[in-house]
Scaffold this motif. Structure first.
Motif, PDB file in Angstrom:
ATOM      1  N   THR A  23       0.832  -1.208   0.000  1.00 31.17           N
ATOM      2  CA  THR A  23       0.000   0.000   0.000  1.00 31.17           C
ATOM      3  C   THR A  23       0.862   1.252   0.000  1.00 31.17           C
ATOM      4  N   GLY A  24       1.870   1.287   0.856  1.00 27.51           N
ATOM      5  CA  GLY A  24       2.758   2.446   0.900  1.00 27.51           C
ATOM      6  C   GLY A  24       3.501   2.645  -0.399  1.00 27.51           C
ATOM      7  N   ALA A  25       3.952   1.551  -1.010  1.00 26.67           N
ATOM      8  CA  ALA A  25       4.676   1.658  -2.287  1.00 26.67           C
ATOM      9  C   ALA A  25       3.765   2.220  -3.376  1.00 26.67           C
ATOM     10  N   TRP A  26       2.527   1.775  -3.397  1.00 25.43           N
ATOM     11  CA  TRP A  26       1.590   2.303  -4.398  1.00 25.43           C
ATOM     12  C   TRP A  26       1.385   3.797  -4.218  1.00 25.43           C
ATOM     13  N   ILE A  27       1.234   4.225  -2.980  1.00 23.36           N
ATOM     14  CA  ILE A  27       1.025   5.649  -2.717  1.00 23.36           C
ATOM     15  C   ILE A  27       2.249   6.447  -3.168  1.00 23.36           C
ATOM     16  N   GLU A  28       3.429   5.931  -2.883  1.00 17.46           N
ATOM     17  CA  GLU A  28       4.643   6.623  -3.327  1.00 17.46           C
ATOM     18  C   GLU A  28       4.724   6.701  -4.842  1.00 17.46           C
ATOM     19  N   CYS A  74       3.985   6.033   7.821  1.00 13.78           N
ATOM     20  CA  CYS A  74       4.702   7.284   7.553  1.00 13.78           C
ATOM     21  C   CYS A  74       4.417   7.784   6.140  1.00 13.78           C
ATOM     22  N   THR A  75       4.305   6.869   5.190  1.00 12.21           N
ATOM     23  CA  THR A  75       3.970   7.273   3.827  1.00 12.21           C
ATOM     24  C   THR A  75       2.569   7.860   3.768  1.00 12.21           C
ATOM     25  N   VAL A  76       1.610   7.186   4.404  1.00  9.54           N
ATOM     26  CA  VAL A  76       0.227   7.675   4.387  1.00  9.54           C
ATOM     27  C   VAL A  76       0.138   9.067   4.996  1.00  9.54           C
ATOM     28  N   LEU A  77       0.724   9.261   6.169  1.00  7.85           N
ATOM     29  CA  LEU A  77       0.575  10.541   6.852  1.00  7.85           C
ATOM     30  C   LEU A  77       1.319  11.666   6.146  1.00  7.85           C
ATOM     31  N   GLN A  78       2.402  11.348   5.444  1.00 10.55           N
ATOM     32  CA  GLN A  78       3.102  12.392   4.691  1.00 10.55           C
ATOM     33  C   GLN A  78       2.312  12.859   3.479  1.00 10.55           C
ATOM     34  N   THR A  79       1.559  11.965   2.884  1.00 16.31           N
ATOM     35  CA  THR A  79       0.954  12.260   1.584  1.00 16.31           C
ATOM     36  C   THR A  79      -0.538  12.566   1.655  1.00 16.31           C
ATOM     37  N   ALA A  96      11.593  27.085  -1.668  1.00 13.81           N
ATOM     38  CA  ALA A  96      10.841  26.052  -2.384  1.00 13.81           C
ATOM     39  C   ALA A  96      11.111  24.664  -1.828  1.00 13.81           C
ATOM     40  N   CYS A  97      12.355  24.385  -1.438  1.00 11.60           N
ATOM     41  CA  CYS A  97      12.659  23.029  -0.958  1.00 11.60           C
ATOM     42  C   CYS A  97      12.129  22.806   0.453  1.00 11.60           C
ATOM     43  N   PHE A  98      11.729  23.861   1.147  1.00 11.31           N
ATOM     44  CA  PHE A  98      11.045  23.719   2.422  1.00 11.31           C
ATOM     45  C   PHE A  98       9.526  23.671   2.250  1.00 11.31           C
ATOM     46  N   LEU A  99       9.067  23.883   1.021  1.00 12.60           N
ATOM     47  CA  LEU A  99       7.643  23.782   0.715  1.00 12.60           C
ATOM     48  C   LEU A  99       7.316  22.454   0.048  1.00 12.60           C
ATOM     49  N   ASN A 100       7.805  22.286  -1.193  1.00 15.97           N
ATOM     50  CA  ASN A 100       7.412  21.081  -1.926  1.00 15.97           C
ATOM     51  C   ASN A 100       8.402  20.653  -2.994  1.00 15.97           C
ATOM     52  N   PHE A 107      21.822  25.121   9.576  1.00 17.36           N
ATOM     53  CA  PHE A 107      21.320  23.769   9.352  1.00 17.36           C
ATOM     54  C   PHE A 107      21.180  23.537   7.857  1.00 17.36           C
ATOM     55  N   PRO A 108      21.178  22.286   7.431  1.00 19.79           N
ATOM     56  CA  PRO A 108      21.070  22.000   5.992  1.00 19.79           C
ATOM     57  C   PRO A 108      19.655  22.221   5.485  1.00 19.79           C
ATOM     58  N   ALA A 109      19.549  22.621   4.254  1.00 22.53           N
ATOM     59  CA  ALA A 109      18.245  22.848   3.629  1.00 22.53           C
ATOM     60  C   ALA A 109      17.524  21.520   3.418  1.00 22.53           C
ATOM     61  N   GLY A 110      16.207  21.570   3.475  1.00 26.11           N
ATOM     62  CA  GLY A 110      15.398  20.401   3.183  1.00 26.11           C
ATOM     63  C   GLY A 110      14.384  20.101   4.264  1.00 26.11           C
ATOM     64  N   ARG A 111      13.347  19.356   3.882  1.00 22.33           N
ATOM     65  CA  ARG A 111      12.264  19.001   4.784  1.00 22.33           C
ATOM     66  C   ARG A 111      12.584  17.712   5.531  1.00 22.33           C
ATOM     67  N   ARG A 112      12.139  17.627   6.774  1.00 20.67           N
ATOM     68  CA  ARG A 112      12.313  16.389   7.533  1.00 20.67           C
ATOM     69  C   ARG A 112      11.580  15.244   6.851  1.00 20.67           C
ATOM     70  N   PHE A 113      10.408  15.537   6.295  1.00 21.39           N
ATOM     71  CA  PHE A 113       9.603  14.517   5.621  1.00 21.39           C
ATOM     72  C   PHE A 113       9.465  14.916   4.151  1.00 21.39           C
ATOM     73  N   PRO A 114      10.340  14.392   3.295  1.00 25.76           N
ATOM     74  CA  PRO A 114      10.406  14.878   1.905  1.00 25.76           C
ATOM     75  C   PRO A 114       9.128  14.676   1.100  1.00 25.76           C
ATOM     76  N   MET A 115       8.297  13.693   1.463  1.00 26.13           N
ATOM     77  CA  MET A 115       7.073  13.459   0.689  1.00 26.13           C
ATOM     78  C   MET A 115       5.930  14.368   1.116  1.00 26.13           C
ATOM     79  N   MET A 116       6.105  15.159   2.184  1.00 25.78           N
ATOM     80  CA  MET A 116       5.013  15.968   2.721  1.00 25.78           C
ATOM     81  C   MET A 116       5.157  17.425   2.285  1.00 25.78           C
ATOM     82  N   PRO A 117       4.319  17.899   1.355  1.00 27.67           N
ATOM     83  CA  PRO A 117       4.352  19.316   0.983  1.00 27.67           C
ATOM     84  C   PRO A 117       3.879  20.181   2.157  1.00 27.67           C
ATOM     85  N   ALA A 118       4.447  21.360   2.259  1.00 30.60           N
ATOM     86  CA  ALA A 118       4.065  22.286   3.320  1.00 30.60           C
ATOM     87  C   ALA A 118       3.390  23.509   2.722  1.00 30.60           C
TER      88      ALA A 118
END
Length: 343
Positions: free
Chosen positions: A66-71, A152-157, A250-254, A307-318
């Motif tokens: 299920t998680g793989a399909w969502i990804e 984690c995949t479900v909640l990010q997406t 942008a990389c902290f958004l999506n 700190f380095p640029a980027g989101r903690r959860f890369p699949m989750m748009p902010a």
């Protein structure tokens, strides 16, 4: 064989623990590689039924699919709540296993759920404490890593799934207890605490101005910090200073992180209404509520924080939206509730 037909077969096999499951699983994984998002969307509700109804050791594999399909583009919204509900049950059973193990062994650590497997010896150790629930608890313990990845995949997406959860504080507490045994559950806990559609009052102590902003999908306060800088610095009526570059915002958004993962610095200290530091390692849900609103106060940085640029959860748009600006004369009733920074 059509994907829906294959999914129906493997779900039926999983629910009754038929031996054909072990043959069908690689077939499903292979078929999934060529499936379109539309085909996965059509079959996903049936797959979610398997996640919900199959024994944990088999349901965990269906959760991974299920998680793989969502990804790969399937829509998580119609099935996300069912997946999260099953993870809640599996987590509770896994914790019961861990408690029983420690009680039976005088406090020895339970088996490593990622490196070891169910066995008769493991069963015999906890059975006096769990009785008829022993098999389910043992299987849940060893299946939790699979469910955690899927969760984690479900909640990010799926922001609609996050927003629709009830008793989130309890779910997060339970996930945190499981995180003592499985690090992935700490990520799951953090995702359970993500705020969506949450209004913050942001106050600048120096200018006495303020802004109402609405946030969603922000995974930690590093991300909050950068998005506030992007929203408030250099805009009409906003603040002066060095606004992060558009590609950094942008990389902290999506967006993807720029090559080399740039190192960025904080333009402020973030402080809550009680004068306590809002640590970047925390999450927006940690920020205290005052008069029904979470309040963030901007102060000059006490030291250079990078700190380095980027989101903690890369699949989750902010998202961050400035709803309005407040002049000093608009905030006269707020400042008496705001404490000077401590430390």
């Amino acid at each position: 064989m059509a994907l829906q037909q294959l999914v129906d077969q493997i779900v039926r096999a999983a629910v009754v623990e038929d031996q054909s499951f072990s043959d069908l699983l690689p077939q499903l994984m292979q078929a999934s590689q060529a499936a379109s998002p539309a085909e996965m969307d059509a079959a996903l509700p049936r797959l979610a039924e398997g996640v919900a109804e199959a024994p944990p050791n088999l349901g965990g594999w269906l959760a991974i699919v299920t998680g793989a399909w969502i990804e790969n583009g399937a829509d998580p919204a119609p099935v996300g709540a069912a997946v999260v509900n099953r993870i809640t049950d599996v987590t509770a059973a896994a914790l019961a296993f861990g408690n029983a193990w420690e009680a039976a062994t005088g406090g020895k650590p339970p088996p490593d759920m990622q490196e070891e497997q169910p066995s008769q010896q493991v069963f015999d150790t906890v059975e006096p404490h769990l009785g008829d629930g022993t098999v389910t608890a043992m299987m849940s313990w060893f299946a939790l890593p699979q469910f955690a990845l899927s969760g984690c995949t479900v909640l990010q997406t799926a922001p609609s799934v996050r927003a629709g959860l009830s008793e989130r504080d309890f779910l997060a507490f339970t996930a945190g207890k499981a995180g003592e045994h499985l690090g992935q559950m700490n990520h799951y806990q953090a995702l359970l605490r993500v705020l969506d559609g949450e209004r913050l009052l942001v106050l600048d102590r120096a200018s006495r101005k303020g802004w109402t902003v609405t946030i969603g999908g922000i995974g930690d306060n590093f991300q909050l910090h950068v998005l506030l800088a992007g929203a408030l610095i250099g805009r009409p009526g906003g603040l002066t200073g060095d606004r992060p570059a558009p590609e950094i915002i942008a990389c902290f958004l999506n967006a993807d992180v720029p090559d080399g993962r740039p190192i960025i610095s904080s333009p402020w200290n973030l402080v809550d209404a009680h004068g306590e530091m809002i640590w970047n390692e925390g999450v927006p849900a940690d920020i205290p509520v005052v008069n029904g609103t979470r309040v963030v106060v901007l102060d000059p940085p006490s030291y250079k924080r990078t700190f380095p640029a980027g989101r903690r959860f890369p699949m989750m748009p902010a998202t961050m939206r400035v709803e309005g600006m407040h002049l000093p004369e608009d905030l006269g009733e707020w400042w008496p509730h705001i404490t000077a920074p401590k430390g």
